[in-house]
Scaffold this active site. Structure first.
Site, mmCIF file in Angstrom:
data_model
loop_
_atom_site.group_PDB
_atom_site.id
_atom_site.type_symbol
_atom_site.label_atom_id
_atom_site.label_comp_id
_atom_site.label_asym_id
_atom_site.label_seq_id
_atom_site.Cartn_x
_atom_site.Cartn_y
_atom_site.Cartn_z
ATOM 1 N N ARG A 260 0.890 -1.237 -0.213
ATOM 2 C CA ARG A 260 -0.013 -0.151 -0.061
ATOM 3 C C ARG A 260 0.962 1.336 0.155
ATOM 4 O O ARG A 260 0.723 2.176 -0.699
ATOM 5 C CB ARG A 260 -1.097 -0.074 1.318
ATOM 6 N N THR B 19 -9.549 -5.986 -4.210
ATOM 7 C CA THR B 19 -10.724 -6.376 -3.061
ATOM 8 C C THR B 19 -12.038 -5.431 -3.300
ATOM 9 O O THR B 19 -11.882 -4.008 -3.678
ATOM 10 C CB THR B 19 -10.462 -6.123 -1.903
ATOM 11 N N HIS C 160 -3.238 0.528 8.410
ATOM 12 C CA HIS C 160 -3.823 -0.521 7.682
ATOM 13 C C HIS C 160 -2.906 -1.129 6.661
ATOM 14 O O HIS C 160 -2.773 -0.516 5.538
ATOM 15 C CB HIS C 160 -4.919 0.235 6.977
#
Length: 332
Positions: free
Chosen positions: A106, A248, A193
């Protein structure tokens, strides 16, 4: 000559045209549209606006949802490339950005998506200066910081979806291991996250029974049941899903809708969302990370002060350092 409408309906008063629960979703990719359909099915908005630069896809998605209006209770669905369509939103959900590629962390996404935020956020705030902003685009913690800076809004009104989904995955996997529904399994993941997230094994419980009291080694390398693999699965699950289906969407859409409900219904539920943590747990930088936050109509109104053990606090600080090392190099 009167029209059919004029013969059928007599207007008595002019209605207030300003929506009370307007939501705007910026980005109509897989995540944005998963958020849209979940929000519609939960009846959380009286108006839903979609914004994207891909005009044809945007119109198609809007029409597709409008044609399902019989099956939900949102009276108005609009879309546009221009941010005027988002005017007077109570909540703006930002899902736009470059998609995470297979095997890409990410954090590697960051500068590409920072540049995208620069084209979005000023226009959003211009048309909805009183909105709350929920950031979903990855890397969500750094981008929430970027949006906060670009928007000029109070930090309490800008928050990221953060570890709400990580914690949901955590609880699902704990439930699978125990044969118990995830709503009865309680556990939190905080921090980034992403790869440096922190599982709070000390707080994992079912019906108030802390699993650590049953096995003090739970979640450690010495744990014979290898509970730590659950956190490993949480971290790796997005990568696995991206490898299998390319992206996702459904779980994050449901997770975001969970947060939307807390805000628009002023539920004051506690969620692990990405918020400003400067001054907490020895963190000195302006970093956004997930900690348990009370979410209501004003955004993040309170934080829950967790007593982290020394290992958890060290991991949380490491998570902050990981993000800061990337964040301090950003240009925007």
């Amino acid at each position: 000559m009167s029209t059919v409408k004029e013969k059928l309906i007599e207007n008595l008063i002019e209605e207030d045209k300003i929506s009370q629960r307007k939501i705007t979703i910026v980005g109509t990719g897989a995540v944005g549209m998963a958020c849209a359909i979940c929000i519609l099915l939960k009846d959380l908005a009286d108006e839903l606006a979609l914004v994207d630069v891909a005009v044809d896809k945007l119109k198609g998605e809007m029409m597709d949802l409008q044609h399902g209006s019989l099956f939900f209770n949102t009276s108005k669905i609009t879309s546009g490339k221009d941010y005027s369509v988002s005017a007077n939103s109570k909540l703006v959900i930002v899902t736009a950005g470059a998609r995470q590629q297979e095997g890409e962390s990410r954090l590697a996404l960051v500068q590409r998506n920072v540049n995208i935020m620069k084209s979005i956020i000023p226009a959003v705030v211009q048309h909805s200066p009183d909105c709350k902003m929920l950031i979903v685009s990855n890397p969500v913690d750094i981008l929430t910081y970027v949006v906060w800076k670009l928007s000029g809004l109070p930090a309490t009104r800008v928050f990221g979806s953060g570890c709400n989904l990580d914690s949901a995955r955590f609880r699902y996997l704990i439930g699978e291991k125990l044969g118990v529904h995830p709503t009865s399994c309680h556990g939190w993941i905080i921090g980034e996250h992403g790869d440096s997230s922190v599982p709070l094994w000390s707080g994992v419980n079912v019906a108030g029974v802390a699993l650590k009291t049953l096995d003090p080694k739970l979640g450690t390398d010495a744990d014979k049941d290898q509970w730590k693999n659950i956190h490993k699965q949480v971290v790796e699950s997005a990568y696995e899903i991206i490898k299998l289906k390319g992206y996702t969407s459904w779980a994050i859409g449901l997770s975001v809708t969970d947060l939307v409900g807390s805000v628009l219904k002023n539920l004051r539920r506690v969620h692990p969302v990405s918020t400003m943590v400067k001054g907490l747990y020895g963190i000195k930088e302006e970093i956004f990370l997930s900690i348990p936050c009370v979410l209501g109509q004003n955004g993040v109104s309170d934080i829950v002060k967790i007593n982290l053990n020394s290992d958890e606090e060290a991991l949380f600080k490491k998570s902050a350092d990981t993000l800061w090392n990337v964040q301090k190099e950003l240009v925007f």
